[in-house]
Design a protein around this motif. Structure first.
Motif, mmCIF file in Angstrom:
data_model
loop_
_atom_site.group_PDB
_atom_site.id
_atom_site.type_symbol
_atom_site.label_atom_id
_atom_site.label_comp_id
_atom_site.label_asym_id
_atom_site.label_seq_id
_atom_site.Cartn_x
_atom_site.Cartn_y
_atom_site.Cartn_z
ATOM 1 N N ARG A 1 0.890 -1.124 0.005
ATOM 2 C CA ARG A 1 -0.023 -0.119 -0.017
ATOM 3 C C ARG A 1 0.847 1.191 0.066
ATOM 4 O O ARG A 1 0.641 2.200 -0.671
ATOM 5 C CB ARG A 1 -0.890 0.113 1.293
ATOM 6 C CG ARG A 1 -2.107 1.037 1.082
ATOM 7 C CD ARG A 1 -2.794 0.809 2.379
ATOM 8 N NE ARG A 1 -1.925 1.411 3.695
ATOM 9 C CZ ARG A 1 -1.643 2.404 3.848
ATOM 10 N NH1 ARG A 1 -1.936 3.272 3.103
ATOM 11 N NH2 ARG A 1 -0.920 2.697 4.858
ATOM 12 N N ALA B 1 2.585 1.699 -3.453
ATOM 13 C CA ALA B 1 1.663 2.414 -4.367
ATOM 14 C C ALA B 1 1.501 3.800 -3.957
ATOM 15 O O ALA B 1 1.407 4.751 -4.705
ATOM 16 C CB ALA B 1 0.427 1.456 -4.272
ATOM 17 N N ALA B 2 1.257 4.202 -2.757
ATOM 18 C CA ALA B 2 1.019 5.655 -2.399
ATOM 19 C C ALA B 2 2.239 6.532 -2.841
ATOM 20 O O ALA B 2 2.355 7.662 -3.499
ATOM 21 C CB ALA B 2 0.875 5.760 -1.049
ATOM 22 N N LEU C 1 4.490 5.927 -5.296
ATOM 23 C CA LEU C 1 4.413 5.817 -6.815
ATOM 24 C C LEU C 1 3.303 7.134 -7.329
ATOM 25 O O LEU C 1 3.895 7.848 -8.213
ATOM 26 C CB LEU C 1 3.990 4.654 -7.477
ATOM 27 C CG LEU C 1 4.838 3.476 -7.959
ATOM 28 C CD1 LEU C 1 4.171 2.390 -8.770
ATOM 29 C CD2 LEU C 1 5.774 4.147 -8.675
ATOM 30 N N GLU C 2 2.307 6.983 -6.750
ATOM 31 C CA GLU C 2 1.502 8.014 -7.007
ATOM 32 C C GLU C 2 1.889 9.453 -6.584
ATOM 33 O O GLU C 2 1.553 10.522 -7.377
ATOM 34 C CB GLU C 2 -0.105 7.751 -6.263
ATOM 35 C CG GLU C 2 -1.158 8.359 -6.870
ATOM 36 C CD GLU C 2 -2.263 8.588 -6.018
ATOM 37 O OE1 GLU C 2 -2.655 7.346 -5.346
ATOM 38 O OE2 GLU C 2 -3.296 9.273 -6.022
ATOM 39 N N GLN C 3 2.508 9.405 -5.537
ATOM 40 C CA GLN C 3 3.120 10.616 -5.234
ATOM 41 C C GLN C 3 3.911 11.420 -6.198
ATOM 42 O O GLN C 3 4.140 12.795 -6.306
ATOM 43 C CB GLN C 3 3.874 10.460 -3.898
ATOM 44 C CG GLN C 3 3.318 11.378 -2.679
ATOM 45 C CD GLN C 3 4.407 11.234 -1.556
ATOM 46 O OE1 GLN C 3 4.842 10.266 -1.298
ATOM 47 N NE2 GLN C 3 4.439 12.469 -0.929
ATOM 48 N N GLY D 1 3.870 10.688 -9.529
ATOM 49 C CA GLY D 1 3.182 10.631 -10.895
ATOM 50 C C GLY D 1 3.552 9.499 -11.597
ATOM 51 O O GLY D 1 3.497 9.486 -12.894
ATOM 52 N N ALA E 1 2.455 4.973 -12.125
ATOM 53 C CA ALA E 1 1.360 4.131 -12.320
ATOM 54 C C ALA E 1 1.698 2.878 -11.696
ATOM 55 O O ALA E 1 2.894 2.454 -11.797
ATOM 56 C CB ALA E 1 0.429 4.270 -13.875
ATOM 57 N N GLY E 2 0.674 2.119 -11.178
ATOM 58 C CA GLY E 2 0.705 0.955 -10.779
ATOM 59 C C GLY E 2 1.473 -0.251 -11.589
ATOM 60 O O GLY E 2 2.339 -1.070 -11.239
ATOM 61 N N ARG F 1 11.962 10.065 -11.266
ATOM 62 C CA ARG F 1 10.792 9.745 -10.411
ATOM 63 C C ARG F 1 10.683 8.556 -9.404
ATOM 64 O O ARG F 1 10.525 8.978 -8.164
ATOM 65 C CB ARG F 1 9.408 9.857 -11.064
ATOM 66 C CG ARG F 1 9.309 10.992 -11.885
ATOM 67 C CD ARG F 1 8.044 10.766 -12.962
ATOM 68 N NE ARG F 1 7.810 11.752 -13.578
ATOM 69 C CZ ARG F 1 7.201 13.001 -13.546
ATOM 70 N NH1 ARG F 1 6.388 13.169 -12.319
ATOM 71 N NH2 ARG F 1 7.011 13.874 -14.286
#
Lengths: 345, 668
Positions: free
Chosen positions: A143, A146-147, A149-151, A153, A155-156, A173
């Motif tokens: 979890r 994933a957070a 990665l999102e931070q 920019g 994707a999964g 990134r």
């Protein structure tokens, strides 16, 4: 020669405090039986960085900026001086650096491909600091990855990719996400965008700014490109051949530099406006002198040999710090502290 | 340079796939390795299944059936004691492989951790370990084995343990060397900063990265261990007389060589075949990994003449009296599963006499490939086609590689990004420049030397006569680039192609090199094609600019006009996202997304997916480069109805803005 500290650089919430940092490397041996000489990479360097602030460390290759960054990251052992960061004294560490320090101070390196283990997928690369620092396992760790990665920019579907399958910007990134994983107070950015394309450079600079706004992390931004540094930094310190020669607020440094080297550096940054660049080119030619080779002179200002304002005193002693109007300070005999004024030479 | 080009293009062209899958695919192509791997498999199967497939007991025989020749009952005959040779060979495979596994296993268990420790920790650990290793390795292997066995007593497992220890020393050395190199890699710094301890770094990160050479070495070691087993058993130090081992079989055969020469053949061939197979597999694996490292061979690639004349480019691309005139240049690379993919498509470009043209684009735009294709330097799987490439009226398309070689370094001079890497470290710079002169101008040694001194003076190398005898490593990056420029000037070229000439240099040195290019253009009247990603460099030196995106020319025109008032949204994006030396005002504008790989280039406008001004008609079909005024061209359907932002608008300050200068503040 003494270096006075203070005026304009002293801050309240100090996160990083470097005093009189010196790093030397073994140099060449003059003969096989002799002890190797010393190459001074960083000489009596002072730095201060407050929480949430961005300090740019600018200089040419060989100026010692990357060595300074590596000393702060404790990837090499300084030969003298003190580094206090996030409540730790870096010089006091033995071989093993405390995990708490690693959690507080993180890094992003220049070469985004080289700095990621080629045999690991992105998911594993991001999971590693979470496992090492927080002992996270299983779904909780997934979890958090994933957070992260999102931070930044991503994707999964990037989780199962290898570093070489990503573009330069995406790799950088990932490096930023890895640094953020441990919620650090300071991130040392060693040329974070110089290997990237122009359009990607600005994406990464913006991302770094977003992250800072959100998390309040401080950056030490090491780079050679003054234009990028001006956009990314609150303050700038200019290094030349192992010493800091000028520091101050970013806009003051770039609009009215006090040190002739800073001025030469600024004149050398080409402007994409051809009309402005024609003026810029003229200044560049006035200030240009071939870079010196060989060892840094033992006495005097290291810039003296190529300085258009050179005075006799410049080769005799290293100048003291002088405060500059508009903020910051400069180490240059032109700005007082010396008996000779430029008009007299 | 070729390396950068090769990796750049290969990286862009090849669809990303897993390295494991790639190696498997390559393995399937290497038929010889597959064959030898099959032989290894057969030997392994023989060893495992020996009890099932052996026709009789390898240890029991009737002495009355001794020394029979091959027959239906005993395919390979019997030995002196009447034992079935085929069965003994099969069981011998068991002995050989088990002893090899024992020896190599011990070597791996002892050698790999010690080597990692020694290489990663360095210092005294390393020094002590390496002295021990050197000590062990300085004694001949058999002498050491015999000495140790005389202490331990004979026996196969004991002797193979000794072999294992000796092999461990070899592995320590190999692993230590690899770990020493890996320790300096940036990713190791990365995980150190991430907080990983030494154990984690060594076993989770360094070990997986040095596995390829280890696999090769271990495969070759198995072959060596099989020979060692045979040797020791032959000498009576390994398998005991009665046991089924190829070595002891040879020993038996030697005892009865007068009665039957045939007895030596089956174990001999078994050893030969097995060792050969393991060695071949090891070499095969090495080749697989080695090919992984280099992305393509340095090929010779002349420009092929395209059929027809190609379409005439729009007016904005032409110049009067061009030195170089490229028409409809296409460079393609093969891509697995997709045929050939064009990384440069329909490129047309003119360089006028005495003109400096800047070719700009991001990585993957095809700008470097374009420059390299003019010189016949596109790496091998690439194919270059052009309607025409005219240099002073002479068409280079269709020339053979030898003819092209005379042009390159003759009428076209080249300067690359990495000056020091582009010079041969084994020769003095003077010799390297003189060689060009003697090759192309046929000068004598003394004449060439004199000319080199004047060339070095021309590119402002201080004290030129004294620096002739220096080696490349004695030059700084800027000075080495001056040497490269001198070399390019040596043959008096009409066109200088400079591929990222200042990218590897410091910014103050960059300025000096750019000034030199401008000065040389004034002096010699040559034209210069500068390939760069830096718009500032273009603004500084280029009279005209050509912007490339995704393998196509998207905009072309006089630098000042294009940068002031771009006609293509990509040019606008590049100009506005460039951080400039102006006051920070919020976020930097940026182009969303990245340059897509060639296989994903759109049918219509290739920039449309990232373009803020995109309309449905942009993706309808291929967009042609269209003239926009007398000397400009753009590949955008909306170039006439868009008002795009250039450099001046962004600056937001009067043109006579004071430039930074040192203010001298005197202390009262």
């Amino acid at each position: 020669m003494t270096i006075t500290t203070g005026d304009g650089t002293a801050r309240d919430a100090e996160l990083l405090r470097v005093r009189n940092l010196t790093v030397t490397f073994p140099g060449r041996r003059s003969a096989p039986w002799r002890r190797p000489g010393k190459v001074v990479a960083v000489n009596g360097l002072d730095l201060d960085l407050a929480g949430g602030e961005t300090l740019g460390l600018v200089g040419e290759s060989g100026s010692g900026k990357t060595t300074t960054a590596r000393a702060i990251l404790r990837l090499l052992r300084p030969s003298g001086g003190t580094i206090e960061a996030a409540g730790f004294t870096v010089g006091a560490f033995g071989r093993r650096v405390p995990l708490g320090y690693r959690r507080a101070v993180q890094a992003v390196f220049q070469d985004p491909l080289g700095s990621l283990d080629p045999t690991k997928v992105i998911g594993d690369i991001l999971a590693e600091p979470l496992a090492v620092h927080f002992g996270l396992r299983g779904t909780e760790r997934d979890r958090r990855v994933a957070a992260l990665l999102e931070q930044v920019g991503l994707a999964g579907h990037h989780l199962r990719r290898y570093p070489y399958e990503l573009s330069g910007g995406q790799r950088q990134r990932v490096s930023i996400a890895r640094a953020l994983a441990v919620e650090p107070k300071l991130i040392v950015l060693d040329e974070p965008v110089s290997a990237l394309d122009v359009s990607v450079q600005s994406q990464v600079v913006n991302l770094l700014e977003d992250v800072q706004e959100r998390t309040g992390v401080a950056y030490l931004f090491v780079a050679h490109d003054l234009a990028v540094v001006r956009h990314a930094c609150d303050r700038i310190a200019v290094m030349y051949r192992s010493r800091i020669v000028e520091e101050g607020p970013a806009d003051r440094i770039c609009e009215s530099p006090a040190h002739p080297y800073t001025e030469a550096l600024l004149a050398a940054v080409p402007d994409p406006d051809p009309a402005r660049q024609r003026i810029q080119r003229r200044r560049r030619r006035e200030l240009g002198a071939p870079a010196p080779t060989g060892a840094v002179p033992a006495t005097g200002c290291p810039f003296a040999s190529r300085c258009p304002h050179r005075m006799p005193v410049c080769t005799e002693s290293f100048p003291d710090w002088t405060p500059v109007t508009g903020g910051g300070r400069v180490a240059c005999h032109l700005h007082g502290g010396s008996p000779t004024t430029p008009e007299e030479t | 340079m070729t390396e950068a080009l090769a990796t750049g293009t290969a990286g862009a062209v090849l669809a990303p796939d897993r390295s494991g899958a790639r190696i498997t695919a390559r393995l399937l192509h290497s038929k010889a390795t597959l064959f030898w791997a099959a032989v290894v498999l057969v030997v392994v199967l023989c060893a495992v299944l020996a009890p099932l497939i052996a026709p009789s007991d390898p240890l029991k025989g009737d002495i009355r059936d001794g020394l029979l020749g091959p027959s239906a009952h005993h395919w390979l005959g019997t030995d002196k004691l009447g034992r079935d040779v085929l069965s003994r060979v099969l069981y011998g495979a068991r002995t050989a492989l088990l002893s090899a596994v024992e020896a190599v296993g011990i070597a791996a268990v002892v050698g790999i951790p010690l080597g990692l420790l020694s290489g990663y920790l360095g210092g005294w650990t390393d020094r002590i370990l390496m002295r021990i290793v050197e000590g062990v390795m300085s004694v001949p292997f058999l002498v050491l084995a015999i000495a140790l066995i005389s202490v331990l007593g004979p026996g196969l497992w004991k002797s193979m343990a000794v072999v294992g220890v000796v092999y461990a020393m070899t592995l320590v050395r190999l692993v230590r060397g690899e770990a020493l190199a890996a320790r300096e890699e940036l990713y190791v710094d990365g995980v150190r900063v991430a907080g990983a301890g030494s154990g984690r770094i060594v076993f989770r990160h360094i070990l997986p990265n040095i596995t390829p050479p280890l696999i090769v070495q271990i495969t070759l070691m198995i072959a060596g261990a099989i020979i060692a087993e045979a040797t020791l058993s032959f000498l009576g130090l390994g398998a005991q007389a009665g046991d089924a081992s190829w070595g002891s079989m040879l020993s038996d055969a030697q005892a009865s060589i007068r009665e039957s020469f045939f007895l030596a053949l089956p174990p001999g061939f078994a050893i030969l075949l097995t060792v050969l197979a393991f060695n071949q597999v090891g070499d095969g694996i090495r080749d697989l990994f080695a090919r992984e490292a280099k992305a393509g061979s340095m090929g010779v690639n002349p420009v092929l003449k395209a059929a027809g004349q190609g379409e005439a480019p729009p007016a904005g691309v032409f110049v009067d009296d061009p030195v170089l005139s490229v028409r409809d240049l296409t460079v393609s690379f093969p891509q697995p599963g997709a045929g050939r993919v064009a990384v440069v498509q329909g490129m047309s470009l003119d360089v006028g006499r005495g003109e400096i043209v800047g070719l700009v684009g991001e990585s993957g735009s095809g700008k470097s490939v374009t420059a390299m294709s003019l010189l016949g330097l596109v790496p091998d799987p690439g194919r270059v086609r052009a309607a025409s490439i005219r240099l002073d009226g002479r068409d280079l398309a269709g020339l053979s590689f030898d003819e092209l070689r005379k042009v390159r370094g003759g009428e076209i001079g080249v300067v690359f990004q990495e000056p020091i890497a582009s010079l041969n470290p084994a020769y003095t710079v003077g010799d390297q420049v003189a060689e060009v002169l003697r090759e192309h101008a046929g000068l004598s040694r003394a004449q060439a030397r004199e000319r080199v001194v004047s060339l070095f003076g021309q590119v402002h190398i201080p004290d030129p006569a004294a620096r002739l005898g220096d080696y490349p490593h004695q030059f700084s990056g800027g000075m080495a680039q001056r040497v490269m420029i001198a070399m390019a000037l040596a043959s008096g070229p009409r066109l200088l192609v400079a591929d990222e000439p200042t990218t590897a240099l410091d910014v103050t040195v960059q300025g000096q090199v750019l000034d030199l290019l401008l000065e040389l253009r004034e002096q010699t009247g040559m034209s210069i094609l500068v390939i760069t990603h830096d718009l500032g460099v273009v603004a500084d030196v280029a009279d005209r600019v050509a912007v490339m995106y995704a393998g196509q020319l998207v905009e072309c025109g006089p630098t000042e006009e294009v940068f002031r008032r771009p006609s293509h949204p990509y040019t606008e994006g590049l100009l506005t996202s460039l951080p400039r030396n102006v006051r920070r005002a919020g976020r930097l504008p940026s182009i969303p997304g990245v340059v897509p790989p060639p296989s994903a280039w759109a049918e219509g406008c290739r920039f449309a997916p990232r373009c803020a001004h995109a309309r449905p008609e942009c993706s309808a079909g291929p967009i042609e480069l269209a003239a926009g005024g007398r000397d400009r061209a753009a590949r955008c359907v909306r170039s006439h109805d868009l008002t795009l932002t250039g450099v001046r608008a962004l600056a937001g300050e009067p043109s006579a803005a004071p430039l930074a200068s040192v203010r001298i503040e005197k202390k009262p």
